[in-house]
Write a protein that holds these residues in place. Structure first.
Motif, PDB file in Angstrom:
ATOM      1  N   THR A 114      -0.575  33.596   0.691  1.00 25.59           N
ATOM      2  CA  THR A 114      -0.137  32.874   1.574  1.00 25.59           C
ATOM      3  C   THR A 114       1.090  32.170   0.963  1.00 25.59           C
ATOM      4  O   THR A 114       2.168  31.939   1.382  1.00 25.59           O
ATOM      5  CB  THR A 114      -0.974  31.922   2.406  1.00 25.59           C
ATOM      6  OG1 THR A 114      -1.961  32.925   2.932  1.00 25.59           O
ATOM      7  CG2 THR A 114      -0.294  31.079   3.446  1.00 25.59           C
ATOM      8  N   VAL A 115       0.724  31.610  -0.180  1.00 30.41           N
ATOM      9  CA  VAL A 115       1.618  30.764  -1.073  1.00 30.41           C
ATOM     10  C   VAL A 115       2.753  31.718  -1.717  1.00 30.41           C
ATOM     11  O   VAL A 115       3.752  31.267  -1.736  1.00 30.41           O
ATOM     12  CB  VAL A 115       0.797  29.857  -2.084  1.00 30.41           C
ATOM     13  CG1 VAL A 115       2.007  29.160  -2.974  1.00 30.41           C
ATOM     14  CG2 VAL A 115      -0.031  28.871  -1.473  1.00 30.41           C
ATOM     15  N   VAL A 116       2.324  32.972  -2.042  1.00 29.26           N
ATOM     16  CA  VAL A 116       3.201  33.980  -2.705  1.00 29.26           C
ATOM     17  C   VAL A 116       4.277  34.191  -1.550  1.00 29.26           C
ATOM     18  O   VAL A 116       5.612  34.189  -1.713  1.00 29.26           O
ATOM     19  CB  VAL A 116       2.443  35.192  -3.331  1.00 29.26           C
ATOM     20  CG1 VAL A 116       3.597  36.493  -3.348  1.00 29.26           C
ATOM     21  CG2 VAL A 116       1.705  34.924  -4.256  1.00 29.26           C
ATOM     22  N   ALA A 117       3.957  34.502  -0.248  1.00 28.83           N
ATOM     23  CA  ALA A 117       4.639  34.586   0.846  1.00 28.83           C
ATOM     24  C   ALA A 117       5.645  33.562   1.048  1.00 28.83           C
ATOM     25  O   ALA A 117       6.737  33.817   1.263  1.00 28.83           O
ATOM     26  CB  ALA A 117       3.950  34.986   2.133  1.00 28.83           C
ATOM     27  N   TYR A 118       5.280  32.640   1.101  1.00 30.26           N
ATOM     28  CA  TYR A 118       5.743  31.302   1.177  1.00 30.26           C
ATOM     29  C   TYR A 118       7.029  31.334   0.034  1.00 30.26           C
ATOM     30  O   TYR A 118       8.099  30.771   0.497  1.00 30.26           O
ATOM     31  CB  TYR A 118       5.015  30.182   1.021  1.00 30.26           C
ATOM     32  CG  TYR A 118       5.762  28.475   1.388  1.00 30.26           C
ATOM     33  CD1 TYR A 118       6.660  28.099   2.254  1.00 30.26           C
ATOM     34  CD2 TYR A 118       5.554  27.802   0.045  1.00 30.26           C
ATOM     35  CE1 TYR A 118       7.270  27.139   2.050  1.00 30.26           C
ATOM     36  CE2 TYR A 118       6.551  26.321  -0.079  1.00 30.26           C
ATOM     37  CZ  TYR A 118       7.240  26.137   1.110  1.00 30.26           C
ATOM     38  OH  TYR A 118       8.063  25.154   0.997  1.00 30.26           O
ATOM     39  N   ALA A 119       6.498  31.468  -1.123  1.00 36.25           N
ATOM     40  CA  ALA A 119       7.804  31.612  -2.288  1.00 36.25           C
ATOM     41  C   ALA A 119       8.495  32.458  -2.047  1.00 36.25           C
ATOM     42  O   ALA A 119       9.862  32.292  -2.150  1.00 36.25           O
ATOM     43  CB  ALA A 119       6.759  31.792  -3.727  1.00 36.25           C
ATOM     44  N   VAL A 120       8.461  33.798  -1.447  1.00 38.79           N
ATOM     45  CA  VAL A 120       9.450  34.661  -1.071  1.00 38.79           C
ATOM     46  C   VAL A 120      10.342  34.168  -0.084  1.00 38.79           C
ATOM     47  O   VAL A 120      11.633  34.374  -0.165  1.00 38.79           O
ATOM     48  CB  VAL A 120       8.685  36.103  -0.703  1.00 38.79           C
ATOM     49  CG1 VAL A 120       9.660  36.966  -0.189  1.00 38.79           C
ATOM     50  CG2 VAL A 120       8.034  36.649  -1.961  1.00 38.79           C
ATOM     51  N   ILE A 121       9.650  33.726   0.882  1.00 35.97           N
ATOM     52  CA  ILE A 121      10.525  33.149   1.927  1.00 35.97           C
ATOM     53  C   ILE A 121      11.397  32.059   1.409  1.00 35.97           C
ATOM     54  O   ILE A 121      12.597  31.739   2.029  1.00 35.97           O
ATOM     55  CB  ILE A 121       9.781  32.565   3.223  1.00 35.97           C
ATOM     56  CG1 ILE A 121       8.749  33.526   3.899  1.00 35.97           C
ATOM     57  CG2 ILE A 121      10.593  31.627   4.318  1.00 35.97           C
ATOM     58  CD1 ILE A 121       7.729  33.176   4.686  1.00 35.97           C
ATOM     59  N   GLY A 122      10.944  31.227   0.551  1.00 32.53           N
ATOM     60  CA  GLY A 122      11.723  29.966  -0.128  1.00 32.53           C
ATOM     61  C   GLY A 122      13.005  30.393  -0.709  1.00 32.53           C
ATOM     62  O   GLY A 122      14.052  30.057  -0.674  1.00 32.53           O
ATOM     63  N   ALA A 123      12.498  31.580  -1.471  1.00 31.81           N
ATOM     64  CA  ALA A 123      13.656  32.250  -2.379  1.00 31.81           C
ATOM     65  C   ALA A 123      14.745  32.886  -1.629  1.00 31.81           C
ATOM     66  O   ALA A 123      15.862  32.566  -2.148  1.00 31.81           O
ATOM     67  CB  ALA A 123      12.985  33.186  -3.276  1.00 31.81           C
ATOM     68  N   ILE A 124      14.285  33.572  -0.430  1.00 35.33           N
ATOM     69  CA  ILE A 124      15.520  34.046   0.326  1.00 35.33           C
ATOM     70  C   ILE A 124      16.178  32.672   1.024  1.00 35.33           C
ATOM     71  O   ILE A 124      17.456  32.790   0.782  1.00 35.33           O
ATOM     72  CB  ILE A 124      14.852  34.935   1.571  1.00 35.33           C
ATOM     73  CG1 ILE A 124      14.147  36.165   0.955  1.00 35.33           C
ATOM     74  CG2 ILE A 124      15.840  35.209   2.712  1.00 35.33           C
ATOM     75  CD1 ILE A 124      13.199  36.822   1.659  1.00 35.33           C
ATOM     76  N   ALA A 125      15.535  31.697   1.315  1.00 34.78           N
ATOM     77  CA  ALA A 125      16.219  30.527   2.007  1.00 34.78           C
ATOM     78  C   ALA A 125      17.198  29.954   0.841  1.00 34.78           C
ATOM     79  O   ALA A 125      18.242  29.547   1.274  1.00 34.78           O
ATOM     80  CB  ALA A 125      15.200  29.719   2.617  1.00 34.78           C
ATOM     81  N   MET A 126      16.520  29.698  -0.245  1.00 34.82           N
ATOM     82  CA  MET A 126      17.422  29.131  -1.281  1.00 34.82           C
ATOM     83  C   MET A 126      18.540  29.999  -1.674  1.00 34.82           C
ATOM     84  O   MET A 126      19.675  29.510  -1.864  1.00 34.82           O
ATOM     85  CB  MET A 126      16.614  28.633  -2.500  1.00 34.82           C
ATOM     86  CG  MET A 126      15.524  27.658  -2.306  1.00 34.82           C
ATOM     87  SD  MET A 126      14.321  27.403  -3.684  1.00 34.82           S
ATOM     88  CE  MET A 126      13.174  26.498  -2.730  1.00 34.82           C
ATOM     89  N   GLY A 127      18.552  31.538  -1.828  1.00 37.09           N
ATOM     90  CA  GLY A 127      19.332  32.041  -2.099  1.00 37.09           C
ATOM     91  C   GLY A 127      20.759  32.146  -1.170  1.00 37.09           C
ATOM     92  O   GLY A 127      21.776  32.245  -1.682  1.00 37.09           O
TER      93      GLY A 127
END
Length: 165
Positions: A114-127
């Motif tokens: 779940t935290v990995v998925a959150y990191a992926v979503i965060g990376a897309i948002a930040m990028g």
């Protein structure tokens, strides 16, 4: 902006942004850090190492904004000068790298997909934020100085040799 104002503004933004994104949200996703620690060999020490190194990087990055740039990372109180010293000689977006590293460290610590998925979503948002807002804004504000910096320093993965600007 005066140095004291820049430090205060950066401290407020530090609490408002990375502490929420890399602290409160993962805390909620891990049941208030009550999930059991990972049983995968090496994940717990590697997670802690990633978290602690990233916190140091994040604090360093915020300090550069206040002391070198005389401003804050917050779009409402930007720096007076382009920040290119310290870790910014190696990577243009160390705050985002640090926040994502803290989140991934917590994913390792708890073996949490779940935290990995959150990191992926965060990376897309930040990028997306960097490409759609930050880069055009910095190019407009700092012109050729930013374009030279952008050509010489990678956005996300640090280089091993420093850029001499």
């Amino acid at each position: 902006m005066r140095t004291a104002q820049a430090i205060a503004g950066s401290a407020v933004f530090f609490i408002a942004a990375p502490c929420i994104v890399a602290g409160v949200v993962p805390w909620l996703l891990t049941d208030h850090y009550h999930l059991p620690l990972s049983t995968v060999p090496g994940f717990v020490p590697l997670g802690w190492l990633l978290i602690l190194a990233a916190i140091a990087l994040l604090v360093h990055s915020f300090a550069r904004f206040a002391l070198e740039g005389l401003g804050t990372p917050a779009p409402v109180a930007p720096t007076e000068r382009l920040v290119i010293g310290g870790i910014y000689r190696h990577v243009r977006n160390p705050m985002y790298v640090a926040v994502l590293s803290i989140i991934l460290g917590q994913a390792l610590l708890f073996s949490s997909w779940t935290v990995v998925a959150y990191a992926v979503i965060g990376a897309i948002a930040m990028g997306s934020f960097v490409k759609l807002y930050e880069e055009p804004t910095l190019a407009s504000r700092y012109g050729a100085e930013y374009e030279t910096y952008r050509r010489n320093v990678p956005g996300w993965l640090p280089r091993l040799t420093p850029w001499r600007g």
